[in-house]
Design an enzyme around this catalytic site. Structure first.
Site, short mmCIF file in Angstrom:
data_model
loop_
_atom_site.label_atom_id
_atom_site.label_comp_id
_atom_site.label_asym_id
_atom_site.label_seq_id
_atom_site.Cartn_x
_atom_site.Cartn_y
_atom_site.Cartn_z
N SER A 173 -16.99 -18.86 -10.66
CA SER A 173 -16.40 -20.31 -10.31
C SER A 173 -14.82 -19.89 -11.52
O SER A 173 -14.65 -19.57 -12.15
CB SER A 173 -16.90 -21.18 -10.38
OG SER A 173 -16.11 -22.52 -10.68
N TYR A 187 -21.84 -25.35 -17.30
CA TYR A 187 -21.76 -25.50 -16.20
C TYR A 187 -20.57 -23.97 -16.62
O TYR A 187 -21.03 -23.12 -15.70
CB TYR A 187 -20.81 -25.97 -15.31
CG TYR A 187 -20.55 -25.83 -14.30
CD1 TYR A 187 -21.39 -25.87 -12.54
CD2 TYR A 187 -19.50 -25.31 -13.79
CE1 TYR A 187 -21.65 -25.41 -11.46
CE2 TYR A 187 -19.19 -25.06 -12.41
CZ TYR A 187 -20.21 -24.77 -11.06
OH TYR A 187 -19.23 -23.97 -10.08
N1 LIG Z 1 -17.89 -26.72 -4.24
C1 LIG Z 1 -17.26 -25.87 -4.61
O1 LIG Z 1 -15.95 -26.95 -5.74
C2 LIG Z 1 -17.08 -24.99 -6.12
C3 LIG Z 1 -16.45 -24.68 -6.53
C4 LIG Z 1 -17.05 -23.55 -7.34
C5 LIG Z 1 -18.06 -22.55 -7.89
N2 LIG Z 1 -18.70 -23.26 -6.92
C6 LIG Z 1 -20.34 -22.45 -6.53
O2 LIG Z 1 -20.14 -22.41 -4.84
C7 LIG Z 1 -21.57 -22.08 -5.21
C8 LIG Z 1 -22.38 -22.78 -3.58
O3 LIG Z 1 -21.97 -24.20 -3.87
P1 LIG Z 1 -22.05 -25.47 -2.91
O4 LIG Z 1 -20.74 -25.95 -3.77
O5 LIG Z 1 -22.02 -23.96 -2.01
O6 LIG Z 1 -23.11 -26.12 -3.23
P2 LIG Z 1 -24.39 -26.93 -2.24
O7 LIG Z 1 -24.53 -27.73 -3.57
O8 LIG Z 1 -23.22 -27.12 -1.13
O9 LIG Z 1 -24.84 -25.14 -2.22
C9 LIG Z 1 -25.70 -25.17 -2.78
C10 LIG Z 1 -26.98 -25.16 -2.83
O10 LIG Z 1 -28.00 -24.14 -2.93
C11 LIG Z 1 -29.34 -24.36 -3.16
N3 LIG Z 1 -30.01 -24.18 -4.42
C12 LIG Z 1 -29.76 -25.42 -5.90
N4 LIG Z 1 -31.60 -24.97 -6.14
C13 LIG Z 1 -31.60 -23.77 -5.48
C14 LIG Z 1 -32.27 -23.32 -5.73
N5 LIG Z 1 -33.15 -23.15 -7.46
N6 LIG Z 1 -33.12 -22.11 -5.19
C15 LIG Z 1 -33.09 -21.87 -4.49
N7 LIG Z 1 -31.46 -22.81 -3.97
C16 LIG Z 1 -31.17 -23.36 -4.43
C17 LIG Z 1 -29.62 -26.11 -2.46
O11 LIG Z 1 -30.62 -26.11 -1.45
C18 LIG Z 1 -28.07 -25.53 -1.50
O12 LIG Z 1 -28.12 -25.39 -0.74
C19 LIG Z 1 -22.64 -22.33 -6.28
O13 LIG Z 1 -22.56 -21.63 -7.26
C20 LIG Z 1 -20.90 -23.44 -7.31
O14 LIG Z 1 -21.20 -23.53 -8.47
C21 LIG Z 1 -18.51 -24.01 -5.98
#
Ligand SMILES: NC(=O)c1ccc[n+]([C@@H]2O[C@H](COP(=O)([O-])OP(=O)(O)OC[C@H]3O[C@@H](n4cnc5c(N)ncnc54)[C@H](O)[C@@H]3O)[C@@H](O)[C@H]2O)c1
Length: 271
Positions: A144, A157
């Site tokens: 991130s 985080y």
């Molecule tokens: N959305 C943002 O702005 C953003 C920014 C920087 C980094 N990220 C990173 O991107 C990645 C994806 O996040 P996102 O934004 O798509 O979130 P999201 O919540 O839409 O998707 C996350 C997915 O991970 C799954 N998950 C959670 N715990 C789990 C487990 N124990 N086992 C298997 N699956 C599990 C959830 O069911 C979900 O489908 C994450 O690592 C997040 O930290 C997101």
């Protein structure tokens, strides 16, 4: 419209967190390029929704908990049994815990470490062994912008994402000697369920705070495009969108000024 990358045709890919958000868009983008994708997630309902579409490639779903090494082993064994190889692993699954560190419980700290950090270590360790045997493969770990600069009120985080950054960048140089590629991915703000599903400590409201930054999130599909292009180009760091690249660069160049102007206000924000 997603640009098709021909290099992914017939590649065997696992994407964790594939049921929603960035992971789901990455699964769809790979399958559009003709890859055979395994969407791995704990959310069975979300996974089911993925299977109703048709692609030049394919999407198979695997229900698993990324915090459990045994689940990863089972998933990788299944993929290798079905295709004889694993070409790409995207360690994407993650959750957010947001609020004052002082008020965060030990259980919450352990939960985010298990899901956001142990998942990356388990997945990488097991996929790496398979890829060394093959003499090829690519592991892409989702960090991130909070893995390159501090984020108060998302302290754990940010700490974990920094760990994912150091882990991925260090392993990249070792892995290159064995024919395996490793990238670290640094999204800025992306539309997804992350903020809605965040564990908010006490009366903190992560969604409102993030919206209050005034930065406009990009779509998960745009994020997927950046990620696939970065993997195809074997980029060390895949940082997007452009505004995020600028913010991170400014922090690297002027950490004290940026800490005062951009980082410190986040420590005061709560709703
Ligand atoms: N959305 C943002 O702005 C953003 C920014 C920087 C980094 N990220 C990173 O991107 C990645 C994806 O996040 P996102 O934004 O798509 O979130 P999201 O919540 O839409 O998707 C996350 C997915 O991970 C799954 N998950 C959670 N715990 C789990 C487990 N124990 N086992 C298997 N699956 C599990 C959830 O069911 C979900 O489908 C994450 O690592 C997040 O930290 C997101």
């Amino acid at each position: 419209m997603m640009k098709k990358i021909t290099a992914f045709q017939n590649k065997i890919v696992i994407v964790t967190g594939g049921a929603a958000g960035i992971g789901r868009a990455v699964c769809e983008a790979f399958a559009q390029c003709g890859a055979h994708v395994y969407a791995a997630d704990i959310n069975e309902q979300g996974l089911q929704a993925l299977t109703s579409q048709s692609f030049p490639g394919s999407i198979t779903t695997i229900k698993m908990d990324v915090s459990q090494a045994v689940d990863f082993q089972t998933a990788i064994d299944q993929v290798v049994a079905e295709h004889g190889a694993l070409d790409i692993l995207v360690n994407n699954a993650g959750i957010a815990v947001a609020g004052d560190f002082h008020d965060t419980t030990m259980a919450e700290l352990e939960k985010i470490i298990n899901i956001n950090l142990w998942s990356v270590i388990h997945g990488t360790k097991l996929a790496y062994s398979q890829m060394i045997k093959q003499g090829r493969g690519h592991i892409a770990n989702v960090s991130s912008s909070g893995g390159l600069m501090p984020v108060p009120k998302q302290t754990m985080y940010s700490a974990i994402k920094h760990a994912v950054t150091g882990f991925s960048h260090s392993l990249r140089e070792e892995a290159a000697l064995r024919g395996v590629e490793v990238s670290a991915i640094f999204p800025g703000m992306v539309q997804s369920d992350l903020w809605d599903n965040a564990i908010n400590v006490k009366d903190y409201n992560m969604k409102k705070v993030m919206q209050g930054t005034g930065l406009k999130p990009i779509s998960a599909q745009e994020a997927a495009q950046y990620i696939l292009e970065g993997i195809a180009g074997n980029k060390r760091s895949i940082i997007f969108p452009r505004i995020n690249r600028i913010i991170v660069r400014l922090y690297q160049l002027f950490p004290n000024i940026m800490a005062k102007v951009v980082v410190a206000p986040l420590a005061k924000a709560s709703k």
